[in-house]
Scaffold this motif. Structure first.
Motif, PDB file in Angstrom:
ATOM      1  N   GLU A 148       0.841  -1.213   0.000  1.00 18.00           N
ATOM      2  CA  GLU A 148       0.000   0.000   0.000  1.00 18.00           C
ATOM      3  C   GLU A 148       0.871   1.257   0.000  1.00 18.00           C
ATOM      4  N   ILE A 149       1.951   1.221   0.791  1.00 18.95           N
ATOM      5  CA  ILE A 149       2.874   2.365   0.839  1.00 18.95           C
ATOM      6  C   ILE A 149       3.454   2.625  -0.544  1.00 18.95           C
ATOM      7  N   GLY A 150       3.824   1.543  -1.248  1.00 19.13           N
ATOM      8  CA  GLY A 150       4.363   1.673  -2.599  1.00 19.13           C
ATOM      9  C   GLY A 150       3.395   2.360  -3.542  1.00 19.13           C
ATOM     10  N   THR A 151       2.101   2.078  -3.379  1.00 21.87           N
ATOM     11  CA  THR A 151       1.076   2.718  -4.218  1.00 21.87           C
ATOM     12  C   THR A 151       1.063   4.225  -3.988  1.00 21.87           C
ATOM     13  N   TYR A 152       1.118   4.635  -2.740  1.00 24.51           N
ATOM     14  CA  TYR A 152       1.137   6.078  -2.419  1.00 24.51           C
ATOM     15  C   TYR A 152       2.423   6.736  -2.900  1.00 24.51           C
ATOM     16  N   GLU A 153       3.556   6.031  -2.786  1.00 27.91           N
ATOM     17  CA  GLU A 153       4.820   6.600  -3.254  1.00 27.91           C
ATOM     18  C   GLU A 153       4.775   6.866  -4.757  1.00 27.91           C
ATOM     19  N   GLN A 154       4.188   5.945  -5.501  1.00 28.97           N
ATOM     20  CA  GLN A 154       4.047   6.128  -6.945  1.00 28.97           C
ATOM     21  C   GLN A 154       3.157   7.333  -7.253  1.00 28.97           C
ATOM     22  N   SER A 155       2.067   7.449  -6.498  1.00 31.15           N
ATOM     23  CA  SER A 155       1.155   8.571  -6.698  1.00 31.15           C
ATOM     24  C   SER A 155       1.843   9.901  -6.398  1.00 31.15           C
ATOM     25  N   ILE A 156       2.653   9.936  -5.337  1.00 32.23           N
ATOM     26  CA  ILE A 156       3.377  11.162  -4.957  1.00 32.23           C
ATOM     27  C   ILE A 156       4.336  11.577  -6.068  1.00 32.23           C
ATOM     28  N   ARG A 157       5.089  10.598  -6.609  1.00 29.29           N
ATOM     29  CA  ARG A 157       6.044  10.917  -7.683  1.00 29.29           C
ATOM     30  C   ARG A 157       5.339  11.481  -8.911  1.00 29.29           C
ATOM     31  N   LEU A 158       4.189  10.903  -9.246  1.00 30.70           N
ATOM     32  CA  LEU A 158       3.446  11.383 -10.408  1.00 30.70           C
ATOM     33  C   LEU A 158       2.957  12.817 -10.196  1.00 30.70           C
ATOM     34  N   ARG A 159       2.441  13.106  -9.006  1.00 32.51           N
ATOM     35  CA  ARG A 159       1.916  14.448  -8.714  1.00 32.51           C
ATOM     36  C   ARG A 159       3.040  15.475  -8.631  1.00 32.51           C
ATOM     37  N   GLN A 160       4.216  15.050  -8.109  1.00 31.19           N
ATOM     38  CA  GLN A 160       5.338  15.991  -8.006  1.00 31.19           C
ATOM     39  C   GLN A 160       5.849  16.411  -9.378  1.00 31.19           C
ATOM     40  N   SER A 191       0.386  23.654  -8.055  1.00 31.39           N
ATOM     41  CA  SER A 191      -0.895  24.334  -7.852  1.00 31.39           C
ATOM     42  C   SER A 191      -1.379  23.968  -6.460  1.00 31.39           C
ATOM     43  N   LEU A 192      -2.301  24.743  -5.936  1.00 35.75           N
ATOM     44  CA  LEU A 192      -2.799  24.497  -4.587  1.00 35.75           C
ATOM     45  C   LEU A 192      -3.453  23.125  -4.492  1.00 35.75           C
ATOM     46  N   SER A 193      -4.328  22.809  -5.466  1.00 33.68           N
ATOM     47  CA  SER A 193      -5.029  21.518  -5.411  1.00 33.68           C
ATOM     48  C   SER A 193      -4.048  20.353  -5.500  1.00 33.68           C
ATOM     49  N   ASN A 194      -3.032  20.485  -6.350  1.00 32.18           N
ATOM     50  CA  ASN A 194      -2.038  19.419  -6.501  1.00 32.18           C
ATOM     51  C   ASN A 194      -1.199  19.280  -5.241  1.00 32.18           C
ATOM     52  N   GLN A 195      -0.828  20.424  -4.643  1.00 27.03           N
ATOM     53  CA  GLN A 195      -0.033  20.374  -3.423  1.00 27.03           C
ATOM     54  C   GLN A 195      -0.801  19.716  -2.281  1.00 27.03           C
ATOM     55  N   ILE A 196      -2.098  20.006  -2.178  1.00 25.70           N
ATOM     56  CA  ILE A 196      -2.927  19.383  -1.135  1.00 25.70           C
ATOM     57  C   ILE A 196      -3.018  17.883  -1.377  1.00 25.70           C
ATOM     58  N   LEU A 197      -3.151  17.466  -2.643  1.00 24.90           N
ATOM     59  CA  LEU A 197      -3.197  16.037  -2.964  1.00 24.90           C
ATOM     60  C   LEU A 197      -1.874  15.358  -2.607  1.00 24.90           C
ATOM     61  N   ILE A 198      -0.761  16.022  -2.891  1.00 29.99           N
ATOM     62  CA  ILE A 198       0.551  15.470  -2.531  1.00 29.99           C
ATOM     63  C   ILE A 198       0.659  15.311  -1.017  1.00 29.99           C
ATOM     64  N   LEU A 199       0.268  16.346  -0.293  1.00 28.45           N
ATOM     65  CA  LEU A 199       0.317  16.290   1.178  1.00 28.45           C
ATOM     66  C   LEU A 199      -0.584  15.187   1.717  1.00 28.45           C
ATOM     67  N   ASN A 200      -1.781  15.046   1.117  1.00 26.41           N
ATOM     68  CA  ASN A 200      -2.684  13.972   1.544  1.00 26.41           C
ATOM     69  C   ASN A 200      -2.045  12.598   1.339  1.00 26.41           C
ATOM     70  N   ASP A 201      -1.420  12.414   0.154  1.00 26.39           N
ATOM     71  CA  ASP A 201      -0.754  11.139  -0.130  1.00 26.39           C
ATOM     72  C   ASP A 201       0.407  10.894   0.834  1.00 26.39           C
ATOM     73  N   GLN A 202       1.171  11.952   1.118  1.00 25.15           N
ATOM     74  CA  GLN A 202       2.295  11.800   2.033  1.00 25.15           C
ATOM     75  C   GLN A 202       1.817  11.467   3.445  1.00 25.15           C
ATOM     76  N   ILE A 203       0.727  12.086   3.859  1.00 25.93           N
ATOM     77  CA  ILE A 203       0.165  11.791   5.183  1.00 25.93           C
ATOM     78  C   ILE A 203      -0.326  10.347   5.242  1.00 25.93           C
ATOM     79  N   GLN A 204      -1.052   9.915   4.174  1.00 20.86           N
ATOM     80  CA  GLN A 204      -1.528   8.526   4.135  1.00 20.86           C
ATOM     81  C   GLN A 204      -0.356   7.553   4.160  1.00 20.86           C
ATOM     82  N   ARG A 205       0.683   7.866   3.388  1.00 19.91           N
ATOM     83  CA  ARG A 205       1.847   6.981   3.350  1.00 19.91           C
ATOM     84  C   ARG A 205       2.530   6.901   4.721  1.00 19.91           C
TER      85      ARG A 205
END
Length: 411
Positions: free
Chosen positions: A59-71, A76-90
């Protein structure tokens, strides 16, 4: 005749002593079989825990992949919030995985302690078995062959006993070898226990770091939402300001170092700097808990700049010491911005200590290695923290010829 009867009695008693030891071993083996069931149940639990850890890591690997894609996408504000959400979940999953690992190692320690107990019992039994066998052989050696022959009713009984003695001698040899094997196994098991206990301490420290990082990421998210008031325009404005602040701080550090190295190319200050010798850097604070690494891909402000340092978690107000002796190029103690100290060392090295809540040295000072140069800070909206901070820590840089280097390569 009386002597022969007494001798035979001694031989038979020695033999029955060996038989008694073997009966005891048989009873112990039955009890050990019951313990095996308990061992197997413990092993099953450990395997279940390990399977759970593997699922969490996937599951952590899934979030790490998502973070790399968003980075890789535009800031943008929405993208940064999504990155932070993924990092918090991870990070939440990382905390769960480490907690599971701590429980698993705890179970493995219990298993190892049981193994130690079982092997120590087995050693005691082998020792008793060995002692009984050696005692039997010794008692037989005390009597002459003629006396032993006379102790039996028939020659056939005598030769049967000789065969038993040969078997006993062979068994004693096997027992010696088995005893040595068990002793070595017991030593290895004790070493395993020590390693597991050290692993447990490491995992507990890792858990503390993860929980600190999780708290920091939540703080960053809350701070972004408050500062931008959920406005993309406000976010872009804040982003520009943050980049400008970081660029100004970097330019100031580079400029001051370059200018001062030109100034002290000769004279008393250069001689004094060289007298301090090549720097052999030590940790500036006691903590070894790193919350952000050099060029860390997970650094929460990576969308603003590449992290040129390590961040070391520590309480607000911790004494900060010079990592090596040197010359204070800049001692910037401010309450409404980023406070730091930069020290120039011999052979082109410099160190920077950032987010200081108090600066205890001044420009143009010489400091010794280990000398207190200030107090740590980093708590958002406190003296010296600056805008780009998530919680109490020390920002520590090592530079050579003006370029940031990985501090962990020098500590």
């Amino acid at each position: 005749m009386h002597h022969a009867y007494f001798l035979r009695f001694r031989l038979e008693r020695a033999t029955w002593g060996v038989v008694a030891v073997f009966l005891f071993i048989f009873v112990f083996s039955a009890a050990q079989a019951q313990n095996t069931t308990s061992f197997n149940a413990l092993k099953d639990t450990i395997e279940q825990k390990k399977d759970s850890i593997e699922r969490i890591k996937r599951e952590i690997g899934t979030y790490e992949q998502s973070i790399r894609l968003r980075q890789a996408q535009a800031a943008s504000l929405s993208n940064q919030i999504l990155i932070l959400n993924d990092q918090i979940q991870r990070l939440e999953l990382s905390v769960r995985a480490t907690e599971e690992e701590i429980e698993t190692v705890g179970l493995e320690i219990t298993e190892t302690e049981r193994l130690i107990t079982e092997r120590e019992r087995a050693l005691l039994l082998k020792r008793a078995e060995l002692a009984a066998g050696i005692r039997n052989l010794w008692q037989r050696e005390q009597a002459g062959d003629l006396d032993i022959l006379l102790a039996y009713d028939t020659v056939s009984d005598y030769f049967n006993d000789l065969e038993n003695v040969e078997q006993l001698q062979a068994h004693v040899g096997d027992t010696v070898r088995e005893f040595e094997r068990l002793r070595k196994d017991a030593e290895l098991t004790h070493e395993t226990l020590t390693a597991k206990q050290q692993e447990l301490e490491t995992l507990r420290a890792e858990l503390d770091t993860q929980q600190f990082n999780l708290s920091s990421q939540r703080t960053v998210k809350a701070q972004v939402l408050v500062d931008t008031r959920r406005s993309e325009t406000q976010y872009q404005k804040q982003l520009r300001q943050a980049k400008q602040e970081q660029a100004a701080a970097e330019a100031e550090v580079v400029s001051v170092e370059k200018k001062l190295r030109e100034t002290i190319k000769e004279g008393a200050r250069l001689e004094r700097l060289r007298a301090l010798g090549a720097p052999n850097f030590t940790w500036p604070i006691a903590s070894r808990t790193i919350t952000a690494y050099f060029h860390d891909p997970d650094y929460p402000y990576r969308y603003v700049f590449e992290h040129p340092a390590i961040d070391i978690a520590t309480k607000q107000g911790t004494p900060v010491r010079a990592a090596a002796g040197g010359y204070v190029a800049k001692a910037k103690g401010v309450c409404n911005g980023y406070a730091y100290v930069m020290i120039i060392h011999d052979q082109g090295y410099a160190t920077v200590y950032g987010h200081l809540s108090k600066v205890s040295v001044k420009d143009d000072d010489f400091v010794e290695q280990g000398q207190i140069i200030g107090l740590s800070g980093g708590m958002p909206r406190t003296c010296g923290s600056g805008n780009l901070t998530t919680g109490p820590h020390l920002h520590f840089e090592v530079r050579r010829e003006g370029l940031p280097m990985n501090p962990l390569d020098y500590l």
